[in-house]
Scaffold this motif. Sequence first.
Motif, PDB file in Angstrom:
ATOM      1  N   GLY A 115       0.701  -1.102   0.242  1.00  0.00           N
ATOM      2  CA  GLY A 115       0.085  -0.147  -0.021  1.00  0.00           C
ATOM      3  C   GLY A 115       0.862   1.293   0.164  1.00  0.00           C
ATOM      4  O   GLY A 115       0.707   2.243  -0.791  1.00  0.00           O
ATOM      5  N   ARG A 116       1.857   1.396   0.867  1.00  0.00           N
ATOM      6  CA  ARG A 116       2.742   2.303   1.100  1.00  0.00           C
ATOM      7  C   ARG A 116       3.444   2.655  -0.401  1.00  0.00           C
ATOM      8  O   ARG A 116       3.807   3.518  -0.930  1.00  0.00           O
ATOM      9  CB  ARG A 116       3.745   2.283   2.085  1.00  0.00           C
ATOM     10  N   ALA A 117       4.135   1.343  -0.841  1.00  0.00           N
ATOM     11  CA  ALA A 117       4.815   1.539  -1.931  1.00  0.00           C
ATOM     12  C   ALA A 117       4.019   2.077  -3.335  1.00  0.00           C
ATOM     13  O   ALA A 117       4.566   2.765  -4.084  1.00  0.00           O
ATOM     14  CB  ALA A 117       5.576   0.124  -2.490  1.00  0.00           C
ATOM     15  N   GLU A 118       2.691   1.596  -3.320  1.00  0.00           N
ATOM     16  CA  GLU A 118       1.886   2.309  -4.368  1.00  0.00           C
ATOM     17  C   GLU A 118       1.584   3.715  -4.235  1.00  0.00           C
ATOM     18  O   GLU A 118       1.483   4.488  -5.266  1.00  0.00           O
ATOM     19  CB  GLU A 118       0.551   1.386  -4.626  1.00  0.00           C
ATOM     20  N   GLU A 119       1.518   4.169  -3.159  1.00  0.00           N
ATOM     21  CA  GLU A 119       1.233   5.357  -2.747  1.00  0.00           C
ATOM     22  C   GLU A 119       2.422   6.354  -3.364  1.00  0.00           C
ATOM     23  O   GLU A 119       2.028   7.390  -4.016  1.00  0.00           O
ATOM     24  CB  GLU A 119       0.823   5.672  -1.346  1.00  0.00           C
ATOM     25  N   ARG A 120       3.420   5.924  -2.770  1.00  0.00           N
ATOM     26  CA  ARG A 120       4.741   6.521  -3.203  1.00  0.00           C
ATOM     27  C   ARG A 120       5.035   6.629  -4.575  1.00  0.00           C
ATOM     28  O   ARG A 120       5.164   7.643  -5.261  1.00  0.00           O
ATOM     29  CB  ARG A 120       5.822   6.002  -2.511  1.00  0.00           C
ATOM     30  N   ALA A 121       4.386   5.320  -5.297  1.00  0.00           N
ATOM     31  CA  ALA A 121       4.640   5.384  -6.643  1.00  0.00           C
ATOM     32  C   ALA A 121       3.803   6.303  -7.473  1.00  0.00           C
ATOM     33  O   ALA A 121       4.195   7.252  -8.414  1.00  0.00           O
ATOM     34  CB  ALA A 121       4.286   3.853  -7.202  1.00  0.00           C
ATOM     35  N   ARG A 122       2.402   6.432  -6.888  1.00  0.00           N
ATOM     36  CA  ARG A 122       1.547   7.455  -7.804  1.00  0.00           C
ATOM     37  C   ARG A 122       2.105   8.988  -7.363  1.00  0.00           C
ATOM     38  O   ARG A 122       2.016   9.839  -8.430  1.00  0.00           O
ATOM     39  CB  ARG A 122       0.082   7.277  -7.075  1.00  0.00           C
ATOM     40  N   GLU A 123       2.625   9.059  -6.303  1.00  0.00           N
ATOM     41  CA  GLU A 123       3.360  10.543  -5.949  1.00  0.00           C
ATOM     42  C   GLU A 123       4.552  10.756  -6.987  1.00  0.00           C
ATOM     43  O   GLU A 123       4.588  11.926  -7.817  1.00  0.00           O
ATOM     44  CB  GLU A 123       3.985  10.552  -4.590  1.00  0.00           C
ATOM     45  N   LEU A 124       5.271   9.762  -7.284  1.00  0.00           N
ATOM     46  CA  LEU A 124       6.399   9.765  -8.093  1.00  0.00           C
ATOM     47  C   LEU A 124       5.893   9.876  -9.787  1.00  0.00           C
ATOM     48  O   LEU A 124       6.431  10.612 -10.510  1.00  0.00           O
ATOM     49  CB  LEU A 124       7.332   8.525  -8.131  1.00  0.00           C
ATOM     50  N   LEU A 125       4.923   9.301 -10.162  1.00  0.00           N
ATOM     51  CA  LEU A 125       4.243   9.381 -11.524  1.00  0.00           C
ATOM     52  C   LEU A 125       3.726  10.917 -11.686  1.00  0.00           C
ATOM     53  O   LEU A 125       3.998  11.488 -12.766  1.00  0.00           O
ATOM     54  CB  LEU A 125       3.094   8.514 -11.566  1.00  0.00           C
ATOM     55  N   ALA A 126       3.083  11.276 -10.508  1.00  0.00           N
ATOM     56  CA  ALA A 126       2.532  12.768 -10.663  1.00  0.00           C
ATOM     57  C   ALA A 126       3.639  13.767 -10.946  1.00  0.00           C
ATOM     58  O   ALA A 126       3.646  14.675 -11.611  1.00  0.00           O
ATOM     59  CB  ALA A 126       2.154  13.114  -9.304  1.00  0.00           C
ATOM     60  N   ARG A 127       4.860  13.375 -10.041  1.00  0.00           N
ATOM     61  CA  ARG A 127       6.058  14.222 -10.304  1.00  0.00           C
ATOM     62  C   ARG A 127       6.931  14.239 -11.797  1.00  0.00           C
ATOM     63  O   ARG A 127       7.249  15.456 -12.125  1.00  0.00           O
ATOM     64  CB  ARG A 127       7.235  13.802  -9.272  1.00  0.00           C
ATOM     65  N   VAL A 128       6.565  13.170 -12.402  1.00  0.00           N
ATOM     66  CA  VAL A 128       7.135  12.845 -13.707  1.00  0.00           C
ATOM     67  C   VAL A 128       6.251  13.286 -14.581  1.00  0.00           C
ATOM     68  O   VAL A 128       6.316  13.037 -15.984  1.00  0.00           O
ATOM     69  CB  VAL A 128       7.921  11.615 -14.128  1.00  0.00           C
ATOM     70  N   ARG A 153      10.959   5.090 -11.324  1.00  0.00           N
ATOM     71  CA  ARG A 153      11.128   3.677 -10.680  1.00  0.00           C
ATOM     72  C   ARG A 153      12.559   3.821  -9.761  1.00  0.00           C
ATOM     73  O   ARG A 153      12.746   3.325  -8.784  1.00  0.00           O
ATOM     74  CB  ARG A 153      11.319   2.518 -11.861  1.00  0.00           C
ATOM     75  N   ALA A 154      13.515   4.424 -10.564  1.00  0.00           N
ATOM     76  CA  ALA A 154      14.702   4.499  -9.858  1.00  0.00           C
ATOM     77  C   ALA A 154      14.622   5.350  -8.505  1.00  0.00           C
ATOM     78  O   ALA A 154      14.971   5.288  -7.465  1.00  0.00           O
ATOM     79  CB  ALA A 154      15.792   5.284 -10.759  1.00  0.00           C
ATOM     80  N   LEU A 155      13.697   6.671  -8.595  1.00  0.00           N
ATOM     81  CA  LEU A 155      13.449   7.376  -7.466  1.00  0.00           C
ATOM     82  C   LEU A 155      12.802   6.631  -6.447  1.00  0.00           C
ATOM     83  O   LEU A 155      12.864   7.128  -5.178  1.00  0.00           O
ATOM     84  CB  LEU A 155      12.446   8.880  -7.975  1.00  0.00           C
ATOM     85  N   ALA A 156      12.069   5.619  -6.864  1.00  0.00           N
ATOM     86  CA  ALA A 156      11.216   4.946  -5.609  1.00  0.00           C
ATOM     87  C   ALA A 156      11.743   4.321  -4.673  1.00  0.00           C
ATOM     88  O   ALA A 156      11.482   3.828  -3.592  1.00  0.00           O
ATOM     89  CB  ALA A 156      10.376   3.853  -6.417  1.00  0.00           C
ATOM     90  N   MET A 157      13.314   3.990  -4.744  1.00  0.00           N
ATOM     91  CA  MET A 157      14.413   3.488  -3.900  1.00  0.00           C
ATOM     92  C   MET A 157      14.971   4.554  -3.109  1.00  0.00           C
ATOM     93  O   MET A 157      15.668   4.238  -2.291  1.00  0.00           O
ATOM     94  CB  MET A 157      15.144   2.574  -4.693  1.00  0.00           C
ATOM     95  N   ASP A 158      14.505   5.620  -3.260  1.00  0.00           N
ATOM     96  CA  ASP A 158      15.114   6.829  -2.159  1.00  0.00           C
ATOM     97  C   ASP A 158      16.447   6.892  -2.393  1.00  0.00           C
ATOM     98  O   ASP A 158      17.100   6.772  -1.576  1.00  0.00           O
ATOM     99  CB  ASP A 158      14.540   6.944  -0.916  1.00  0.00           C
TER     100      ASP A 158
END
Length: 246
Positions: A115-128, A153-158
């Motif tokens: 759930g947290r990974a998907e939330e973060r992924a959606r934030e990053l998709l908005a960013r790009v 995808r690369a940013l998802a690993m912080d």
Amino acid sequence: MSTPLITTSDIVKRFGTVTALAGLTINVSAGESVAIMGPSGSGKSTLCRTVNRLEPIQEGQIEIDGIPLPQEGRALAQLRAEVGMVFQSFNLFPHRTVLDNITLAPIKVRGVPRGRAEERARELLARVGLEDQADKRPSQLSGGQQQRVAIARALAMDPKLMLFDEPTSALDPEMINEVLDVIKDLAASGMTMLVVTHEMGFARSVADRVVFMDGGQIVESGRPAEFFSSPRTERARDFLSKVLSH
């Protein structure tokens, strides 16, 4: 002066009888954006791949945030997770959705709950700029969109550090700026970056420093304004006269 985030000391990388990196030393500070330029075969991509340990080195040492990069094993996997890499080809999993491509590594490598990974992924998709593409597969996207997914995808690993190996070279001209704009935003946010690129305007306007390589060595290094207006070495002058005259 802060400790460099990346330090390479006298690194040597050979492919058979060919020396790709010939005793190369470079320090990159936290928050610094470095454009790596030079002719084909000068060792630019190899440098990126050794910093990520995709290529082992024969001599020298690489440190990430003060920790020597091990040759292999669990410690290497942990340290490599600190380094994001974006390639020329997008290297996305074709049979998985955009969202799955971005969440896979955080869930598997870092143990982030889905759930947290998907939330973060959606934030990053908005960013790009791709928040509405989460459920598509890579084949349904343009090349520029796929490369922006690869960045997310690369940013998802912080990561502490991002490596870009000619991120726009496989793209049609009209898609180049949409990817460079994302990289510019990253630079503005203080991300530490090594960017292998042929995009002169990008290097001039975004990089804190230009590193010019030839023959597996750093021939010249300096601020973009100085490098482009008055390169110090004959080799750099020759290179720029060829690429800037068109």
